[in-house]
Design a protein around this motif. Sequence first.
Motif, PDB file in Angstrom:
ATOM      1  N   UNK A  70       0.829  -1.216   0.000  1.00 23.64           N
ATOM      2  CA  UNK A  70       0.000   0.000   0.000  1.00 23.64           C
ATOM      3  C   UNK A  70       0.862   1.265   0.000  1.00 23.64           C
ATOM      4  N   UNK A  71       1.903   1.254   0.822  1.00 22.47           N
ATOM      5  CA  UNK A  71       2.739   2.459   0.910  1.00 22.47           C
ATOM      6  C   UNK A  71       3.456   2.708  -0.414  1.00 22.47           C
ATOM      7  N   UNK A  72       3.905   1.600  -1.025  1.00 28.23           N
ATOM      8  CA  UNK A  72       4.585   1.707  -2.325  1.00 28.23           C
ATOM      9  C   UNK A  72       3.628   2.307  -3.370  1.00 28.23           C
ATOM     10  N   UNK A  73       2.379   1.834  -3.305  1.00 26.85           N
ATOM     11  CA  UNK A  73       1.375   2.345  -4.256  1.00 26.85           C
ATOM     12  C   UNK A  73       1.079   3.819  -3.973  1.00 26.85           C
TER      13      UNK A  73
ATOM     14  N   UNK B 238       1.502   6.909  -6.493  1.00 30.49           N
ATOM     15  CA  UNK B 238       0.431   7.890  -6.726  1.00 30.49           C
ATOM     16  C   UNK B 238       0.967   9.312  -6.508  1.00 30.49           C
ATOM     17  N   UNK B 239       1.809   9.460  -5.449  1.00 22.46           N
ATOM     18  CA  UNK B 239       2.381  10.780  -5.148  1.00 22.46           C
ATOM     19  C   UNK B 239       3.309  11.238  -6.269  1.00 22.46           C
ATOM     20  N   UNK B 240       3.923  10.255  -6.922  1.00 26.22           N
ATOM     21  CA  UNK B 240       4.835  10.590  -8.024  1.00 26.22           C
ATOM     22  C   UNK B 240       4.102  10.853  -9.345  1.00 26.22           C
ATOM     23  N   UNK B 241       2.799  10.730  -9.318  1.00 27.92           N
ATOM     24  CA  UNK B 241       2.026  11.087 -10.507  1.00 27.92           C
ATOM     25  C   UNK B 241       1.252   9.967 -11.167  1.00 27.92           C
ATOM     26  N   UNK B 242       1.336   8.757 -10.638  1.00 29.00           N
ATOM     27  CA  UNK B 242       0.529   7.662 -11.191  1.00 29.00           C
ATOM     28  C   UNK B 242      -0.955   7.928 -10.917  1.00 29.00           C
ATOM     29  N   UNK B 243      -1.753   7.733 -11.909  1.00 24.29           N
ATOM     30  CA  UNK B 243      -3.202   7.878 -11.702  1.00 24.29           C
ATOM     31  C   UNK B 243      -3.766   6.527 -11.250  1.00 24.29           C
ATOM     32  N   UNK B 244      -4.993   6.503 -10.693  1.00 26.04           N
ATOM     33  CA  UNK B 244      -5.608   5.207 -10.329  1.00 26.04           C
ATOM     34  C   UNK B 244      -5.652   4.243 -11.533  1.00 26.04           C
ATOM     35  N   UNK B 245      -5.836   4.811 -12.731  1.00 26.69           N
ATOM     36  CA  UNK B 245      -5.865   3.969 -13.922  1.00 26.69           C
ATOM     37  C   UNK B 245      -4.500   3.315 -14.147  1.00 26.69           C
ATOM     38  N   UNK B 246      -3.434   4.115 -13.921  1.00 25.13           N
ATOM     39  CA  UNK B 246      -2.077   3.558 -14.077  1.00 25.13           C
ATOM     40  C   UNK B 246      -1.846   2.418 -13.085  1.00 25.13           C
ATOM     41  N   UNK B 247      -2.329   2.651 -11.862  1.00 25.05           N
ATOM     42  CA  UNK B 247      -2.174   1.608 -10.824  1.00 25.05           C
ATOM     43  C   UNK B 247      -2.924   0.347 -11.245  1.00 25.05           C
TER      44      UNK B 247
ATOM     45  N   UNK C 189     -10.312  -1.641  -4.131  1.00 26.23           N
ATOM     46  CA  UNK C 189     -10.115  -1.240  -2.727  1.00 26.23           C
ATOM     47  C   UNK C 189      -8.891  -0.340  -2.575  1.00 26.23           C
ATOM     48  N   UNK C 190      -7.804  -0.725  -3.234  1.00 31.19           N
ATOM     49  CA  UNK C 190      -6.561   0.040  -3.057  1.00 31.19           C
ATOM     50  C   UNK C 190      -6.686   1.429  -3.700  1.00 31.19           C
ATOM     51  N   UNK C 191      -7.465   1.508  -4.768  1.00 32.32           N
ATOM     52  CA  UNK C 191      -7.650   2.805  -5.427  1.00 32.32           C
ATOM     53  C   UNK C 191      -8.615   3.706  -4.658  1.00 32.32           C
ATOM     54  N   UNK C 192      -9.334   3.142  -3.705  1.00 34.91           N
ATOM     55  CA  UNK C 192     -10.236   3.936  -2.880  1.00 34.91           C
ATOM     56  C   UNK C 192      -9.448   4.781  -1.877  1.00 34.91           C
ATOM     57  N   UNK C 193      -8.231   4.330  -1.571  1.00 37.32           N
ATOM     58  CA  UNK C 193      -7.419   5.065  -0.589  1.00 37.32           C
ATOM     59  C   UNK C 193      -6.861   6.329  -1.240  1.00 37.32           C
ATOM     60  N   UNK C 194      -6.823   7.406  -0.449  1.00 43.19           N
ATOM     61  CA  UNK C 194      -6.184   8.623  -0.974  1.00 43.19           C
ATOM     62  C   UNK C 194      -4.671   8.448  -0.883  1.00 43.19           C
ATOM     63  N   UNK C 195      -3.940   9.339  -1.538  1.00 43.00           N
ATOM     64  CA  UNK C 195      -2.475   9.229  -1.558  1.00 43.00           C
ATOM     65  C   UNK C 195      -1.922   9.251  -0.131  1.00 43.00           C
ATOM     66  N   UNK C 196      -2.405  10.163   0.676  1.00 47.35           N
ATOM     67  CA  UNK C 196      -1.871  10.271   2.058  1.00 47.35           C
ATOM     68  C   UNK C 196      -2.247   9.050   2.884  1.00 47.35           C
ATOM     69  N   UNK C 197      -3.498   8.597   2.699  1.00 49.29           N
ATOM     70  CA  UNK C 197      -3.913   7.374   3.435  1.00 49.29           C
ATOM     71  C   UNK C 197      -3.007   6.203   3.073  1.00 49.29           C
ATOM     72  N   UNK C 198      -2.745   6.094   1.784  1.00 45.52           N
ATOM     73  CA  UNK C 198      -1.924   4.968   1.313  1.00 45.52           C
ATOM     74  C   UNK C 198      -0.498   5.082   1.855  1.00 45.52           C
ATOM     75  N   UNK C 199       0.048   6.290   1.851  1.00 46.95           N
ATOM     76  CA  UNK C 199       1.438   6.461   2.295  1.00 46.95           C
ATOM     77  C   UNK C 199       1.587   6.276   3.800  1.00 46.95           C
ATOM     78  N   UNK C 200       0.492   6.536   4.526  1.00 45.84           N
ATOM     79  CA  UNK C 200       0.545   6.374   5.983  1.00 45.84           C
ATOM     80  C   UNK C 200       0.097   4.977   6.425  1.00 45.84           C
TER      81      UNK C 200
END
Lengths: 316, 409
Positions: free
Chosen positions: A203-206, A210-219, A303-314
Amino acid sequence: MEFSPRFETYVLLSKKDKTVGSMLGGIIPSKESSLSHLKHALIKGAYLEGNDTRAIYLGSDLAKRLDVDVGEEIAMIGSSLDYSTAADLFTVKGIFRTGLFEFDSTSAFANKAYLDNIMMSKNKASYFTLSFLDNQAAAKYVNALKDKLPRTCEALSWQMLLSTLVQAMQVDSLFGYISISIFFLVIFFVIMIFSYVSIYARTRQIGLLRALGFTPKDIRILLFNEMLIIAFFSVTLGGIIGAAVTYYFEIHPLVVSGLAETYKDYGIISDALPTRFDLFTISWNALSIFILNLTSILYPIYKINQLSVTEAMRHV
Amino acid sequence: MYKIAGQLAWKSLMRRKTRTWMVITMIAMSLSGLLLLQGIYDGMVSHMINTAIRSDSGEISLYASKYRLEKNLDYRIGNLEDIKKYLDKQNMIDAYVIRLAQEGLAATAHKSLGAILKGISLEDERRFGNFDTFLSQGEYSFGDKDREALVGFKLAEKLKATLGSRLIFTAQDANGEINAIAFRIKGIVKTGGLAIDEGSIFISMEKMAEFLSLSGAATQIALRIKNESKIKNVQNALQREFESIDVLRWDELYPLLIQMREMMDVFNMVSYMIVFTIAALGIFGVILVSILERVREFSIMLAIGTPYQNIRHQIVTEAFIMSLFGYVLGAFSGGILLLYTASSGIDFRYFEAGLESFGLNAVLYADIRGYYFLQAFGAVFFATLLSVLWPLRVLKKIKPIEAIQGKML
């Protein structure tokens, strides 16, 4: 294509004080030998010939019921085509065993040319049997024959004639599919669970991606491609192993001793459990598992795309 | 200690709700599917057994020695009155029927086929196994003058005969003479028993005795026993009383059905094994990840003196809580499915002919037996146990200090 006419009637066969109802078939021995397994089913005596007169070819269980052996005489009584009584004495020329209990215990055959004299069936047949080198040709011929034959006759393919057997095969397949669907269901869940935990472990990697610019579609594409690679290798490996096992059992079928005896009423003629190496079935199953693999990842990706960038990183 | 471990396990599961629910759903769905399948397969075999007992063998059948091999009237039961007197006195016997059968040739004006003609009493058969419920067309009667017959539906189809059609049956009588009898079809029966449906014709016992020149004789006496557990006792008592007669239980007469039941049991067992081995992989994945993502947490616990057994207990409890929820949910939904299928059945009318070839009805009813749920519990329990073994081994290998320092991660 091979073909042969048959005349079929039901008669009483008698020897001394034993009388048994039997199906008596008039066949052309030379034609029948290339069309059916009757000749090869011979276990005692000899097969019929074109110039035989009072010779009869008996099923093994029918011979047992009548208590007759090769060379012995039996009486036949039936009704001929003009409804008069037909009776004659036959000598047992040969005894056959096909393994089909019902057939072996009720069937007898005689040379059609001779039987026609007794049954008043000269130039007549109950039916013609046609055998094709190419099975696909049968359906075409049935349609062609339907147009050509007079209305009093009908042309039937084996599927139509043995519709009960075809349905029995369908029922068997249906229950097979029901069983296999439960296996597939649990496999689907297991793959989904593994996909879910493996994706959530990253999740943190994702979140970072996302923070580096990947969109949910890219993920989605990234994770889907990962699964595509895993699915391809696992299904290929599973397919090869499964196919090898199936091929082995096609050549060396499992033998359950006593199976044929127990299930003879259901037409089981061998103790061997035949396995069919069918590329279509193997491919179909492999494709099903491949699709299961791909669909099992949809929910974890969602599910993983439902998380916001900050949620995912934390995420911990 | 156990309480704390339980609470920790619960909290850990709740922390990863989606994952937990995935495992629970997996167990529940596969379990309910397996329960339904087991019920339907058992129901199919039970139906065949029930049909065989009701329409033919009863729980016990009496034959003259050698009759079953020779099918010859020379081997018939002769001392009928003595047997009837004895059977009437037995409390354990619910009902019995006397039948007289002979093989021969059934013919219509245009077709003839081998068949078995059976002399029966319709009233006795009704009491014996509700034979009237097998009637699919026509009337359950032999007509006013006993000149009509009931015919198996497949035999009627093969003979292209319908209600009212005239049949002629030719066979050897008790004196060895070839005799013929004519009758019209009054009713068509569909029992699901292949032998009856494909080749039996029923006429009145009196007419049969007259046709075969044989009175006071039978080829089979079938008995219904009140208490299933007493079948063997009744069989032994009858065998002692009538030494010259073969006294056989239904499972001796239909070993195929017993084998089918055994094969179904094996099939169900194999299905359980495959499904729960795969399910164990799912549980294993979740438990392993659950341990790996908490290695530092467990290391701290071990470092401050928590015994390994406590942590093991927590992990095992986590796995069993998931499995238990999965089992309860699966057993409940499977039970409901079974109840519904046992009462309403599943309609397979589209495959009617195929099912009939196996001796089954178009509507399949499931069986419900208590041991299904015990067996399922055993499978879930065993799969859970299997799935935690490897993760526990991983846990045991943890070196707390290294893990706390992050060296193991």
